[in-house]
Design a protein around this motif. Structure first.
Motif, short mmCIF file in Angstrom:
data_model
loop_
_atom_site.label_atom_id
_atom_site.label_comp_id
_atom_site.label_asym_id
_atom_site.label_seq_id
_atom_site.Cartn_x
_atom_site.Cartn_y
_atom_site.Cartn_z
N SER A 149 120.31 27.13 29.58
CA SER A 149 119.07 27.63 30.17
C SER A 149 119.07 27.43 31.68
O SER A 149 118.46 28.21 32.39
CB SER A 149 117.86 26.97 29.53
OG SER A 149 118.06 25.59 29.45
N TYR A 150 119.78 26.39 32.15
CA TYR A 150 119.87 26.23 33.59
C TYR A 150 120.52 27.47 34.22
O TYR A 150 120.09 27.95 35.28
CB TYR A 150 120.68 24.98 33.93
CG TYR A 150 120.86 24.79 35.41
CD1 TYR A 150 119.80 24.34 36.19
CD2 TYR A 150 122.06 25.10 36.03
CE1 TYR A 150 119.95 24.18 37.55
CE2 TYR A 150 122.22 24.95 37.39
CZ TYR A 150 121.16 24.50 38.15
OH TYR A 150 121.30 24.35 39.50
N GLN B 37 117.92 30.35 34.65
CA GLN B 37 116.56 30.06 35.11
C GLN B 37 115.92 31.15 35.95
O GLN B 37 114.79 31.53 35.73
CB GLN B 37 116.58 28.76 35.89
CG GLN B 37 115.82 27.68 35.18
CD GLN B 37 115.79 26.43 36.01
OE1 GLN B 37 115.63 26.45 37.22
NE2 GLN B 37 115.97 25.31 35.34
N LEU C 169 114.94 34.04 33.97
CA LEU C 169 113.84 33.75 33.05
C LEU C 169 112.51 34.08 33.69
O LEU C 169 111.63 34.65 33.06
CB LEU C 169 113.84 32.27 32.71
CG LEU C 169 114.55 31.87 31.43
CD1 LEU C 169 114.30 30.40 31.19
CD2 LEU C 169 114.02 32.69 30.28
N ILE C 170 112.40 33.72 34.96
CA ILE C 170 111.14 33.97 35.65
C ILE C 170 110.85 35.47 35.62
O ILE C 170 109.74 35.89 35.36
CB ILE C 170 111.20 33.44 37.09
CG1 ILE C 170 111.36 31.92 37.03
CG2 ILE C 170 109.97 33.85 37.86
CD1 ILE C 170 111.27 31.22 38.34
N ILE D 81 110.33 36.38 31.36
CA ILE D 81 109.05 36.00 30.76
C ILE D 81 107.94 36.42 31.69
O ILE D 81 107.02 37.12 31.33
CB ILE D 81 108.93 34.48 30.57
CG1 ILE D 81 110.11 33.93 29.80
CG2 ILE D 81 107.63 34.14 29.86
CD1 ILE D 81 110.05 32.44 29.61
N GLY D 82 108.06 35.96 32.94
CA GLY D 82 107.02 36.22 33.93
C GLY D 82 106.96 37.69 34.28
O GLY D 82 105.92 38.31 34.22
N GLY E 245 105.14 39.90 32.20
CA GLY E 245 103.78 39.43 32.02
C GLY E 245 102.96 39.53 33.29
O GLY E 245 101.80 39.91 33.26
N VAL E 246 103.61 39.24 34.40
CA VAL E 246 102.87 39.17 35.66
C VAL E 246 102.23 40.51 36.00
O VAL E 246 101.16 40.58 36.57
CB VAL E 246 103.81 38.72 36.79
CG1 VAL E 246 103.16 38.88 38.14
CG2 VAL E 246 104.18 37.26 36.58
N TYR F 150 100.88 42.64 34.08
CA TYR F 150 100.09 43.09 32.92
C TYR F 150 98.91 43.98 33.20
O TYR F 150 98.41 44.07 34.30
CB TYR F 150 99.68 41.88 32.08
CG TYR F 150 98.21 41.51 32.08
CD1 TYR F 150 97.45 41.71 30.93
CD2 TYR F 150 97.62 40.97 33.19
CE1 TYR F 150 96.13 41.35 30.90
CE2 TYR F 150 96.31 40.60 33.18
CZ TYR F 150 95.55 40.80 32.02
OH TYR F 150 94.24 40.44 32.00
N LEU G 249 106.62 27.55 35.02
CA LEU G 249 107.49 28.71 35.23
C LEU G 249 106.68 29.96 35.54
O LEU G 249 106.94 30.69 36.50
CB LEU G 249 108.33 28.94 33.97
CG LEU G 249 109.31 30.11 33.98
CD1 LEU G 249 110.54 29.73 34.77
CD2 LEU G 249 109.71 30.49 32.57
N MET G 250 105.64 30.18 34.72
CA MET G 250 104.80 31.36 34.92
C MET G 250 104.13 31.32 36.30
O MET G 250 104.06 32.33 37.00
CB MET G 250 103.71 31.42 33.85
CG MET G 250 104.21 31.72 32.46
SD MET G 250 104.84 33.39 32.29
CE MET G 250 103.35 34.31 32.03
N ALA H 199 106.46 31.91 39.25
CA ALA H 199 106.72 33.35 39.37
C ALA H 199 105.51 34.05 39.96
O ALA H 199 105.63 34.88 40.86
CB ALA H 199 107.05 33.93 38.00
N VAL I 12 98.12 36.34 35.82
CA VAL I 12 99.19 35.46 35.35
C VAL I 12 98.62 34.34 34.50
O VAL I 12 99.16 33.98 33.45
CB VAL I 12 99.96 34.86 36.55
CG1 VAL I 12 101.19 34.13 36.05
CG2 VAL I 12 100.35 35.94 37.52
N VAL J 180 97.77 35.69 31.04
CA VAL J 180 98.96 35.92 30.21
C VAL J 180 99.56 34.59 29.76
O VAL J 180 99.88 34.39 28.58
CB VAL J 180 100.00 36.75 30.99
CG1 VAL J 180 101.32 36.78 30.24
CG2 VAL J 180 99.50 38.17 31.18
#
Lengths: 274, 355, 295
Positions: free
Chosen positions: A256-257, A260, A263-264, A267-268, A271-272, A274, C177-178, C181, C216, C219
Motif C-alpha cells: 500500500s505504501y 499511496q 490511492l488519493i 478513493i478521493g 469522491g472529491v 461528487y 487520506l480523504m 486529497a 469531501v 463523501v
C-alpha cells in the motif's frame, strides 16, 4: 521548525500532536515485534523490555506450522481475485467513463461497493454448500469478488476519466477500431492506475476475515482466519500470534505504501468531484 | 486528390441542433478555414468529417465516395488535435509510425517514412523521446508529422495553435502554410481566431449557430460581409453599427442624420448600418460627393503603438469607434467636438433580422 | 443515435455494451443472484439443520427479528458504535490533515506513517489491541496501574468504547487520506484573498476551508459510516459480543443467527432490515448535507 505556525505555542502544540500521533501508530507494531522475538518463556510479560532476542517463535511459525500454507492460500486467492476483477472491471470502467447513458451505472457500482457482506454471505454459503465448494479456494474467490470487483471498477473509472478523449479519437483516425484504441492506446496509459487498483484490491482480499472464516476449512484457510485461531485454541500462543500478525501486516504495508499517491486519486479522486 | 462534399448535414443531441443543414463543397488542395464563435458547430463539423461523431442526417463524401457511415479508420484522413493527443506511452518515432502500423506496413518501411518526415520537420534528434519530454512547439510538430506520414487525402486541424504562445503560434502558422504549399493536400482548419483565418485561408467558412453564414476568400469576407453576423464578427475593433430605417427609396434615417444610399430595400424597413472603424475619417474642409459629415465628441483614446482607437459619441448617444494612424492622433483631443466623415460607399446595410 | 433495448445480434451490439458485458455477467452471478436469493430466504423458515424442510413463512421472520431484543440491542450497539467512531475519526482526521499540511519537513514520511493503519488486516489489529489492552498481560493497563488508573478495557462498561477506540486507530487514516486529497484540490486564491482581507486563522477555517471541503466531508462520512456498519473483526477477535451482549454488533448478530444457530431465514431478514436502514441513512445524509439554495 517542523510546523509552520506563526506563534511559538501553536508551533509547539502542533509538533507535539504530530509526535503523539506517530507514537500511537507505531507503538503497537513495535510492541508486537518485541513480543515476537521474546523467548517463549517471557511471553506476555508487559514489564520485560530487555531480554536476549530469540527467533524461536519465527522458526516455529515458518517451519512448524500451517502459516506458510495459509500465506500461500491468501496470496493465491487475492491474486486470482484481482486478475478477474481487472479483466471484468477495466473494460466496463472504460465504458462508464466514455459513453453516454451510464451515469446510473456509476452509482450502481458504488452501491455494490456498499453492499453489506451480511446479505451476500447467506446465499453464497448455501450455494457453495450445494456445489460442495465450501473449503475451496474457488468459493472464497467468488466471495471476495463481490467486494473487490466494485472497488477496482470504481477506482478505474476515475483513472479513465483523466485520460483525454482525444487519444482514442486519434487512434481511431490512425486506423484502429474503437476496441483496439482501448487496449493499444488507453490501457497502456492507465497502467499505473491498473496497478494501483489491483494492489488495493489485493490488499482488500488479503485482509478479509468474514467470508474466509465461513467459507474456508483446513485446506483453503487464509491467513486472517489462521491468525484468529491463535487466541482461541490451545490457550494463547502470544509469540507465535505476534509473528503471524507481522507476517500478515508487513506485505500489505509495503504494497500500500507503493500506491499511496494513486490511492488519493482513486478513493478521493472519484469522491472529491461528487 | 481530396474533395469533400457536405450535403444537408445535420447533427443534433436530443432536441438541440448542433449542425442544422450544412451544405459545403471543399475543393481539392484547398486550405479551408472554419471560423466562428465557440459553440457555432465548427469543431463538430470537423469531427463529423473525421467520423468521430455520427451524423444525424445528410451525407459526407470524400472524392465522390460516400463516407457518412464509415469508421474513422476507413476515411483516409488525418487530424491534429488542439492538445496534440500524442500517445504518452510511446516515443516520438512510435507515435508517428502508429498509423502506418495499423496499415500493417513493414517496420522497415515505417522507419523509412517516419525518418523522412522527421527530417522535413526537424524532429530527427527527438525521435527517441517521449512526448512529455518535449516542449509545446515540439509536440505540435510531432502531431503534424504524425498526420503527414500517412499521406491522407484530407488534413483536419482542430484549433491546433491555440495552446501555443504568441511567437510560436506565428512560427507554426507559417510552417503549416509552407507544408500545405509543398504537399498540396486538402486542409480543413478550425479556429476561432480571425487573424489566423485571414492569414492562412484560401477560403473561409464563417459559421454561427450550426449554420454557414458566409463562404468566401478572406478579402470577400472582410470587404463584402453578407450578413450582420459576419460583419460584426470579422474585424478588430469590430464594425460600428447604427440602427436605422429606410425613409424613402434612397435615404436612410439614422440617429446621426439622414444619409443617401443605393439600396433595394423597401420603405419603412428597419436596418443595421455598419461602417468599419478604419473607414471613419476626419472631415476635410472641402466636401466630397457621397460624403456624410457628423459632429461627434471624442470620449476616449487608446494608443496602440502605430495606431490608436478613438471612441466618439454623437449627441444622440450613438457611439462610433474609429481607428486613427499615429501621425494623426494630434488632431483628436479628449472632450472636444470634431467633424468626421462617413463615405456612403463604405456603408454596409443589413436588414434587421425579425424574430 | 438510439440503440434498441433488446439486442439480438451480438455483432451489431454497440461496443459500449460489449465492454460492460463481462462485468454485468459477473456481478449478476455473484451479487444480483445472491441478493435475490437473500430476499427469498428472508421469507422462508430455512434452517441449516433442517435443510430439506424449508417452509414459506411470509414476513414472519421480519416480525420475529423486529421484536427480538438481541437484534434491537445489536442495532443500538452498532448505531452508537458507528456514530461515535465516525465523529471521532472525522474530527481527528481533519485536524491531522490540517497539521500535516502545515508540515515543513518530513511531510511525506509523516503522511505515510499515519496512513499505515488503514491497510492492515483488521483481525490483526483486533488481536494486537486485545493483547495491548489485556488486563493481565497488556502493557497499557500495566503502566496505567502504575500511575494508579485501573481500567478494565473489555469489561461491561468500557468494552464498546474500546472497540470504538480500535476503530478510530485503524480508520482515522482513511479520513486523513480523504481530507489531504480534498485540501490539496482546493484552489489557493480564496485563501490568499482572505489573508489580504485580514481574516484570521479561525475565521478562514470556518468560512472558507470548511465550506469548500463540504463535499469531501460528506463523501468521507458516508463511506466510513457504511464501512463501520460492517464492523465484525474486532468483535470477533476480542469480545465475541460480550460481556453479556454489550458489544454485539449487527454483523455479529447475523453471523450468530445464521452460522451458530443455523437460522438462515431470520439472518436474511435481519440483513435486509440492515440494508433498508443503511439506505435511509444515506438518503438522509445526502439530503441534509446538500447546500441550501439561496433564493
Amino acid at each position: 521548525m517542523i510546523v509552520s505556525f506563526e506563534n511559538r505555542l501553536s508551533r509547539f502544540l502542533g509538533t507535539t500532536a504530530i509526535f503523539i500521533a506517530i507514537i500511537l501508530v507505531l507503538f503497537p507494531f513495535f510492541w508486537i515485534f518485541l513480543e515476537s522475538i521474546k523467548p517463549p518463556s517471557l511471553g506476555g510479560r508487559p514489564d520485560i523490555w530487555r531480554f536476549e532476542p530469540s527467533w524461536e517463535n519465527w522458526g516455529e511459525i515458518v517451519f512448524n506450522s500451517n502459516v506458510p500454507l495459509n500465506i500461500l492460500n491468501s496470496f493465491f486467492i487475492a491474486l486470482i481475485t484481482v486478475v478477474i476483477s481487472l479483466i471484468c472491471g477495466a473494460p466496463a470502467a472504460y465504458a462508464f467513463s466514455r459513453f453516454r447513458g451510464f451515469q446510473g451505472a456509476r452509482y450502481s457500482i458504488l452501491a455494490a461497493e456498499m453492499m453489506p457482506p451480511a446479505i451476500l454471505i447467506l446465499p453464497l454459503f448455501l450455494l457453495l454448500y450445494k456445489l460442495e465448494l465450501i473449503d475451496s479456494r474457488v468459493g472464497v474467490i467468488t466471495a471476495h469478488l463481490t467486494f473487490v470487483v466494485p472497488v477496482v471498477t470504481w477506482f478505474l473509472i476515475g483513472f479513465f476519466d483523466e485520460v483525454p478523449k482525444d487519444l482514442e479519437d486519434q487512434a481511431m483516425i490512425d486506423g484502429y477500431t474503437r476496441f483496439q484504441a482501448f487496449y493499444k492506446v488507453i490501457l497502456p496509459v492507465v497502467r499505473p492506475g491498473l496497478a494501483a487498483a489491483g494492489i488495493f484490491g489485493f490488499v482488500l482480499s488479503w485482509n478479509d476475515l468474514f467470508y474466509s472464516l465461513l467459507l474456508t476449512g483446513a485446506e483453503s484457510r487464509t491467513l486472517p482466519v489462521a491468525i484468529a485461531g491463535f487466541w482461541t485454541f490451545r490457550g494463547i500462543e502470544l509469540g507465535k500470534m505476534a509473528v503471524a500478525i507481522l507476517i500478515a501486516v508487513i506485505p500489505v504495508l509495503i504494497l500500500s505504501y507503493s500506491i499511496q499517491k494513486h490511492l488519493i486519486r482513486g478513493i478521493g479522486g472519484s469522491g472529491v468531484k461528487y | 486528390m481530396g474533395r469533400v462534399d457536405f450535403k444537408n448535414l445535420r447533427k443534433s443531441f436530443g432536441s438541440t441542433n448542433i449542425i442544422d443543414g450544412l451544405n459545403l463543397e471543399i475543393y481539392n488542395s484547398e486550405f479551408l478555414v472554419l471560423l466562428g464563435p465557440s459553440g457555432c458547430g465548427k469543431s463538430t463539423t470537423l469531427r463529423l468529417l473525421a467520423g468521430l461523431e455520427t451524423v444525424s442526417s445528410g451525407t459526407i463524401s470524400i472524392d465522390g465516395c460516400d463516407v457518412t457511415e464509415l469508421e474513422p479508420r476507413d476515411r483516409d484522413i488525418a487530424m491534429v488535435f488542439q492538445n496534440y493527443a500524442l500517445y504518452p506511452t510511446m516515443t516520438v518515432e512510435q507515435n508517428m509510425g502508429f498509423g502506418l502500423k495499423a496499415k500493417k506496413m513493414s517496420p522497415k518501411l515505417i522507419k523509412e517514412k517516419v525518418n523522412e518526415v522527421a527530417d522535413l520537420l526537424g524532429l530527427t534528434h527527438l525521435l527517441n523521446r517521449k512526448p512529455n519530454a518535449l516542449s509545446g512547439g515540439q509536440q505540435q510538430r510531432v502531431a503534424i508529422g504524425r498526420a503527414i506520414v500517412r499521406k491522407p487525402k484530407v488534413f483536419l486541424f482542430d484549433e491546433p495553435l491555440s495552446n501555443l504562445d504568441a511567437n510560436l503560434r506565428l512560427e507554426m502558422r507559417a510552417e503549416i502554410m509552407k507544408l500545405h504549399r509543398e504537399l498540396g493536400a486538402t486542409t480543413i482548419f478550425v479556429t476561432h481566431d480571425q487573424e489566423e483565418a485571414m492569414a492562412m485561408a484560401d477560403r473561409i467558412v464563417i459559421m454561427d449557430k450550426g449554420l454557414i453564414e458566409q463562404v468566401g476568400t478572406p478579402t470577400e469576407i472582410y470587404f463584402q460581409p453578407k450578413t450582420r453576423m459576419v460583419a460584426g464578427f470579422i474585424g478588430n475593433p469590430s464594425m460600428n453599427f447604427i440602427k436605422g430605417e429606410i425613409s424613402n427609396n434612397s435615404e436612410l434615417k439614422l440617429p446621426i442624420g439622414n444619409i443617401k444610399v443605393n439600396t433595394t430595400l423597401n420603405l419603412g424597413e428597419h436596418v443595421d448600418v455598419g461602417i468599419r472603424p478604419e473607414k471613419i475619417k476626419l472631415a476635410d474642409l472641402k466636401r466630397k460627393p457621397n460624403e456624410n459629415i457628423v459632429r461627434v465628441m471624442v470620449t476616449n483614446i487608446e494608443l496602440l503603438g502605430p495606431r490608436a482607437i478613438v471612441k466618439t459619441e454623437h449627441e444622440s448617444g450613438q457611439v462610433l469607434t474609429s481607428v486613427v494612424d499615429h501621425d494623426d492622433i494630434g488632431k483628436y483631443e479628449l472632450g472636444t467636438n470634431i467633424s468626421i466623415s462617413l463615405a456612403s460607399n463604405s456603408l454596409h446595410i443589413f436588414p434587421k433580422i425579425k424574430d | 443515435m438510439r440503440y434498441p433495448l433488446i439486442i439480438t445480434n451480438a455483432a451489431q451490439m454497440h461496443i459500449k455494451y460489449k465492454l460492460i458485458l463481462p462485468l454485468v455477467f459477473l456481478l449478476s452471478g455473484i451479487m444480483l443472484y445472491p441478493f435475490i436469493f437473500s430476499l427469498w430466504l428472508s421469507l422462508q423458515d430455512y434452517r441449516l439443520t433442517r435443510i430439506n424442510d424449508v417452509q414459506f413463512v411470509g414476513f414472519e421472520n421480519f416480525g420475529f427479528i423486529a421484536t427480538d431484543q438481541s437484534f434491537l440491542n445489536a442495532m443500538g450497539n452498532t448505531i452508537s458504535f458507528v456514530a461515535s467512531a465516525v465523529i471521532f475519526e472525522l474530527i481527528l482526521g481533519l485536524s491531522l490533515a490540517l497539521l500535516i499540511q502545515k508540515l515543513v519537513i518530513f511531510k511525506g514520511l509523516v503522511r505515510s506513517i499515519l496512513l499505515a493503519p488503514m491497510f492492515i488486516t483488521p483481525i490483526a489489529v483486533g488481536l494486537m489491541f486485545r493483547f495491548l489492552l489485556n488486563s493481565e498481560i497488556g502493557i497499557i493497563p500495566f503502566y496505567l496501574l502504575r500511575v494508579g488508573v485501573s481500567l478494565d478495557w473489555f469489561g461491561p462498561e468500557l468494552a464498546l468504547f474500546s472497540i470504538v477506540l480500535i476503530d478510530v486507530w485503524q480508520w482515522t487514516p482513511f479520513m486523513l487520506l480523504m481530507f489531504l486529497a480534498g485540501l490539496e484540490a482546493l484552489p489557493k486564491t480564496p485563501f490568499e484573498a482572505a489573508r489580504v482581507d485580514g481574516a484570521g486563522r479561525w475565521l478562514t477555517f470556518f468560512s472558507i476551508t470548511l465550506p469548500m471541503l463540504r463535499p469531501v466531508i460528506v463523501v468521507a462520512l458516508i463511506i466510513r459510516a457504511l464501512d463501520a456498519f460492517k464492523v465484525f473483526e474486532y468483535v470477533f477477535a476480542i469480545t465475541r459480543g460480550g460481556p453479556g451482549n454489550s458489544t454485539e454488533t449487527i454483523m455479529y448478530y447475523i453471523y450468530q443467527t445464521g452460522f451458530r444457530f443455523f437460522r438462515m431465514g431470520e439472518a436474511a431478514a435481519a440483513s435486509i432490515l440492515l440494508i433498508i436502514f443503511i439506505l435511509v441513512f444515506v438518503i438522509l445524509i445526502v439530503n441534509l448535507s446538500r447546500p441550501k439554495v439561496i433564493k
